[in-house]
Design a protein around this motif. Structure first.
Motif, PDB file in Angstrom:
ATOM      1  N   THR A   1     -29.018 -27.093 -11.817  1.00  0.00           N
ATOM      2  CA  THR A   1     -28.169 -27.614 -12.885  1.00  0.00           C
ATOM      3  C   THR A   1     -28.989 -28.204 -14.019  1.00  0.00           C
ATOM      4  O   THR A   1     -28.583 -28.142 -15.186  1.00  0.00           O
ATOM      5  N   SER A   2     -30.144 -28.753 -13.699  1.00  0.00           N
ATOM      6  CA  SER A   2     -30.956 -29.432 -14.705  1.00  0.00           C
ATOM      7  C   SER A   2     -32.233 -28.701 -15.067  1.00  0.00           C
ATOM      8  O   SER A   2     -32.846 -29.018 -16.086  1.00  0.00           O
ATOM      9  N   ALA A   3     -32.661 -27.729 -14.256  1.00  0.00           N
ATOM     10  CA  ALA A   3     -33.922 -27.048 -14.547  1.00  0.00           C
ATOM     11  C   ALA A   3     -33.975 -25.689 -13.872  1.00  0.00           C
ATOM     12  O   ALA A   3     -33.314 -25.446 -12.851  1.00  0.00           O
ATOM     13  N   LEU A   4     -34.767 -24.813 -14.454  1.00  0.00           N
ATOM     14  CA  LEU A   4     -35.095 -23.510 -13.873  1.00  0.00           C
ATOM     15  C   LEU A   4     -36.528 -23.595 -13.365  1.00  0.00           C
ATOM     16  O   LEU A   4     -37.440 -23.968 -14.116  1.00  0.00           O
ATOM     17  N   LYS A   5     -36.720 -23.278 -12.093  1.00  0.00           N
ATOM     18  CA  LYS A   5     -38.054 -23.257 -11.509  1.00  0.00           C
ATOM     19  C   LYS A   5     -38.452 -21.814 -11.215  1.00  0.00           C
ATOM     20  O   LYS A   5     -37.636 -21.035 -10.716  1.00  0.00           O
ATOM     21  N   ALA A   6     -39.694 -21.493 -11.509  1.00  0.00           N
ATOM     22  CA  ALA A   6     -40.261 -20.191 -11.172  1.00  0.00           C
ATOM     23  C   ALA A   6     -41.497 -20.440 -10.327  1.00  0.00           C
ATOM     24  O   ALA A   6     -42.332 -21.291 -10.668  1.00  0.00           O
ATOM     25  N   ALA A   7     -41.616 -19.719  -9.210  1.00  0.00           N
ATOM     26  CA  ALA A   7     -42.736 -19.938  -8.299  1.00  0.00           C
ATOM     27  C   ALA A   7     -43.309 -18.613  -7.834  1.00  0.00           C
ATOM     28  O   ALA A   7     -42.583 -17.616  -7.711  1.00  0.00           O
ATOM     29  N   LEU A   8     -44.591 -18.619  -7.563  1.00  0.00           N
ATOM     30  CA  LEU A   8     -45.236 -17.495  -6.898  1.00  0.00           C
ATOM     31  C   LEU A   8     -45.350 -17.840  -5.423  1.00  0.00           C
ATOM     32  O   LEU A   8     -45.996 -18.833  -5.047  1.00  0.00           O
ATOM     33  N   VAL A   9     -44.680 -17.061  -4.584  1.00  0.00           N
ATOM     34  CA  VAL A   9     -44.684 -17.270  -3.138  1.00  0.00           C
ATOM     35  C   VAL A   9     -45.510 -16.150  -2.513  1.00  0.00           C
ATOM     36  O   VAL A   9     -45.204 -14.967  -2.711  1.00  0.00           O
ATOM     37  N   SER A  10     -46.551 -16.524  -1.789  1.00  0.00           N
ATOM     38  CA  SER A  10     -47.421 -15.523  -1.188  1.00  0.00           C
ATOM     39  C   SER A  10     -46.718 -14.826  -0.026  1.00  0.00           C
ATOM     40  O   SER A  10     -45.694 -15.292   0.482  1.00  0.00           O
ATOM     41  N   PHE A  11     -47.287 -13.725   0.416  1.00  0.00           N
ATOM     42  CA  PHE A  11     -46.708 -12.988   1.537  1.00  0.00           C
ATOM     43  C   PHE A  11     -46.841 -13.755   2.855  1.00  0.00           C
ATOM     44  O   PHE A  11     -46.254 -13.353   3.863  1.00  0.00           O
ATOM     45  N   SER A  12     -47.597 -14.856   2.846  1.00  0.00           N
ATOM     46  CA  SER A  12     -47.643 -15.724   4.020  1.00  0.00           C
ATOM     47  C   SER A  12     -46.630 -16.851   3.915  1.00  0.00           C
ATOM     48  O   SER A  12     -46.579 -17.735   4.775  1.00  0.00           O
ATOM     49  N   GLY A  13     -45.815 -16.857   2.862  1.00  0.00           N
ATOM     50  CA  GLY A  13     -44.740 -17.827   2.720  1.00  0.00           C
ATOM     51  C   GLY A  13     -45.111 -19.104   2.001  1.00  0.00           C
ATOM     52  O   GLY A  13     -44.298 -20.028   1.923  1.00  0.00           O
ATOM     53  N   ALA A  14     -46.302 -19.201   1.438  1.00  0.00           N
ATOM     54  CA  ALA A  14     -46.736 -20.417   0.751  1.00  0.00           C
ATOM     55  C   ALA A  14     -46.402 -20.349  -0.731  1.00  0.00           C
ATOM     56  O   ALA A  14     -46.559 -19.304  -1.364  1.00  0.00           O
ATOM     57  N   VAL A  15     -45.945 -21.483  -1.281  1.00  0.00           N
ATOM     58  CA  VAL A  15     -45.715 -21.584  -2.718  1.00  0.00           C
ATOM     59  C   VAL A  15     -47.060 -21.884  -3.371  1.00  0.00           C
ATOM     60  O   VAL A  15     -47.606 -22.981  -3.230  1.00  0.00           O
ATOM     61  N   GLU A  16     -47.589 -20.901  -4.081  1.00  0.00           N
ATOM     62  CA  GLU A  16     -48.934 -21.032  -4.651  1.00  0.00           C
ATOM     63  C   GLU A  16     -48.930 -21.680  -6.029  1.00  0.00           C
ATOM     64  O   GLU A  16     -49.934 -22.280  -6.438  1.00  0.00           O
ATOM     65  N   ALA A  17     -47.853 -21.537  -6.777  1.00  0.00           N
ATOM     66  CA  ALA A  17     -47.781 -22.125  -8.112  1.00  0.00           C
ATOM     67  C   ALA A  17     -46.320 -22.218  -8.529  1.00  0.00           C
ATOM     68  O   ALA A  17     -45.489 -21.403  -8.084  1.00  0.00           O
ATOM     69  N   LEU A  18     -46.009 -23.214  -9.358  1.00  0.00           N
ATOM     70  CA  LEU A  18     -44.622 -23.436  -9.764  1.00  0.00           C
ATOM     71  C   LEU A  18     -44.585 -23.952 -11.191  1.00  0.00           C
ATOM     72  O   LEU A  18     -45.420 -24.764 -11.583  1.00  0.00           O
ATOM     73  N   GLU A  19     -43.620 -23.477 -11.954  1.00  0.00           N
ATOM     74  CA  GLU A  19     -43.364 -23.966 -13.303  1.00  0.00           C
ATOM     75  C   GLU A  19     -41.879 -24.304 -13.423  1.00  0.00           C
ATOM     76  O   GLU A  19     -41.036 -23.639 -12.797  1.00  0.00           O
ATOM     77  N   ALA A  20     -41.568 -25.326 -14.221  1.00  0.00           N
ATOM     78  CA  ALA A  20     -40.179 -25.744 -14.403  1.00  0.00           C
ATOM     79  C   ALA A  20     -39.857 -25.873 -15.884  1.00  0.00           C
ATOM     80  O   ALA A  20     -40.687 -26.332 -16.670  1.00  0.00           O
ATOM     81  N   VAL A  21     -38.648 -25.455 -16.249  1.00  0.00           N
ATOM     82  CA  VAL A  21     -38.158 -25.555 -17.620  1.00  0.00           C
ATOM     83  C   VAL A  21     -36.764 -26.170 -17.570  1.00  0.00           C
ATOM     84  O   VAL A  21     -35.911 -25.692 -16.816  1.00  0.00           O
TER      85      VAL A  21
END
Length: 537
Positions: free
Chosen positions: A13-33
């Motif tokens: 509702t307040s932000a859009l998050k974009a993340a790169l999730v590796s094939f091992s299930g880890a969130v490697e990087a995230l950006e929010a707008v």
């Protein structure tokens, strides 16, 4: 072979998050707008779908600019998003009006006309209850916040939009349309339209009788797929905007509640999680369809094929703390300085709360700032501070908010325990609120059960979307998920605080019982006045 990733998109509702999730299930990087919400007189709440897409582009571009992954290393995109919001689009896919938010209650009178009857139970006509519950597991909520209520309100108040609408889409389905050009939804996402037969979770389909009862056209609703289905590939124009390859797969995805369940690691039956973000819920996967009308709760199709998810929602949780922050300090920045950083000034407020003893010296906060959905459905109830004295400090106010949100969760937890037939203990805690050790301990003390703080809890939704995509791509099974989600810390309830919170909990529920009639009289009156001033239906 180079590491491969999923681009996971989480539209809140307040932000859009974009993340790169590796094939091992880890969130490697995230950006929010950040994205904006417009609150209107008479129960209206709207957002701009164009702003959503602009945020997707901005966040993804920022993410790719960090050079963690090259475009050919992004194997798929998968969306999760706020649930029970409605985007009316034309044949060209363009929105015909702002998106109607899940907070919007303008469709409440339409739902009342649809579901009422001369002989009623809990405000629903007996014949209507039988028709809906037998096939869907639930019935449109009286508060008017379900997707069906939004569509009915559009048909009544904006008939020109209804007639021009090619499809009515959920937010994640609108993003998928922008990504692929496909008008589609998923079995679990369509549930709050209340026009599908959900008795076979492997084959959810539109029900002609329910469509006729609601007066909705099947042609205006999207085709349905499993959440794990590969919907298609990126449109060349979308790929160019995002800086990705047109060959990139797009997995159908799922709403935020369902993604959070996966991202919490709770993919096994009766493995509960408690989400604390803008809103809050306590949920778990179960193997059966069931309904609890008294507490406005049901088990509905989940993102895991063949399974159901206990669905409920406490309307305001973290939103209460942010609102208090704005009242005490003034509005903070539009977005955190970094994706994992708390909202500005929140650490200061939490430090003040930590100086106040458990129970806030008897100060009680009721967190019903936009009405409540569960454990009671009441569009008119409102929040407030109770038992306030001249000795109260800002720390008392903050701690009372933390405790009040947790007291409401205890009320909800009791209902969920009754629904599943056992006490759910321990509970996984996720969402922005789970970053606070103080709040985690308050939850443990108020609930009287162990709380597992999930590692990097703010990432649960994007992690869930990434893990869902990996299942859809055949890289993982849902049974693999619990081992991929780490627990940062476990909080045990302090026996010394039990008596305090038992007493506050009893008073908390009594405050609702004694004042609900007053809230209804006040807010029905002001609702009518606002509608009259605005000249809106």
């Amino acid at each position: 072979m180079a590491q491969q990733y999923v681009l996971a998109l989480d539209l809140g509702t307040s932000a859009l998050k974009a993340a790169l999730v590796s094939f091992s299930g880890a969130v490697e990087a995230l950006e929010a707008v950040p994205v904006r919400l417009t609150v209107l007189p008479g129960g209206g709440a709207e957002q701009d779908p164009g702003e959503w897409w602009a945020a997707v582009v901005t966040a993804t571009r920022r993410l790719m600019a960090r050079r963690i992954a090259a475009p050919d290393q992004v194997a798929a995109v998968c969306c999760t998003a706020q649930w029970s919001a409605t985007v009316a689009v034309g044949e060209d896919g363009r929105p015909l009006m702002p998106a109607v938010s899940w907070m919007d209650t303008r469709g409440a009178p339409d739902v009342a006309r649809l579901t009422g009857g001369p002989v009623s139970i809990a405000g629903y006509g007996v014949d209507k209850l039988w028709r809906w519950i037998r096939r869907t597991g639930g019935i449109p909520g009286k508060a008017g916040k379900d997707s069906i209520a939004h569509i009915l309100w559009i048909r009544r108040a904006r008939p020109e939009v209804y007639e021009a609408a090619h499809k009515f889409l959920e937010p994640k389905d609108y993003l998928n349309l922008r990504l692929t050009g496909e008008f589609a939804s998923t079995y679990e996402a369509i549930t709050l339209h209340w026009v599908t037969d959900n008795r076979d979770p492997f084959r959810v389909r539109y029900d002609p009788d329910l469509l006729a009862a609601a007066g909705l056209d099947r042609s205006r609703l999207p085709d349905l797929l499993p959440a794990t289905a590969v919907l298609g590939r990126l449109r060349p124009a979308a790929a160019e905007e995002l800086g990705l390859r047109p060959e990139t797969h797009v997995v159908a995805g799922t709403p935020d509640i369902h993604a959070a369940a996966i991202g919490s690691g709770g993919t096994r039956d009766l493995d509960p999680h408690l989400y604390v973000g803008t809103s809050s819920w306590i949920s778990a996967h179960v193997p059966y369809m069931k309904t609890d009308l008294l507490h406005n709760m049901a088990s509905i199709p989940s993102a895991i094929p063949g399974r159901y998810l206990v669905a409920n929602e406490q309307e305001t949780a973290g939103a209460c703390l942010l609102h208090l922050r704005d009242l005490l300090i003034g509005p903070g920045d539009a977005a955190p300085s970094a994706p994992h950083a708390p909202e500005p000034d929140i650490p200061r407020l939490l430090a003040l709360a930590a100086e106040v003893p458990p129970g806030s010296d008897g100060l009680i906060f009721t967190p019903w700032l936009v009405g409540e959905r569960t454990p009671v459905e009441d569009a008119w109830v409102r929040g407030g501070f109770h038992n306030l004295t001249l000795r109260a400090t800002r720390g008392h106010l903050v701690r009372a908010v933390l405790e009040g949100v947790a007291l409401n969760a205890r009320w909800l937890a009791e209902a969920v325990d009754g629904f599943v037939g056992r006490r759910l203990d321990p509970v996984r805690l996720i969402g922005g609120g789970a970053r606070s050790a103080l709040w985690c301990q308050i939850y443990a003390d108020v609930l009287g059960r162990a709380v597992h703080q999930v590692d990097r809890p703010l990432e649960a939704n994007v992690r869930g979307a990434g893990l869902l995509a990996l299942v859809g791509l055949g890289e993982l099974g849902f049974d693999d998920v619990p081992d991929l989600v780490a627990i940062a810390r476990t909080f045990e309830p302090a026996p010394s605080n039990r008596r305090v919170y038992d007493e506050l909990f009893a008073a908390f529920k009594e405050l609702y019982r004694r004042n609900r009639g007053l809230y209804a009289r006040l807010n029905r009156r002001f609702h009518s006045l606002l509608n009259g001033q605005a000249g809106r239906p």
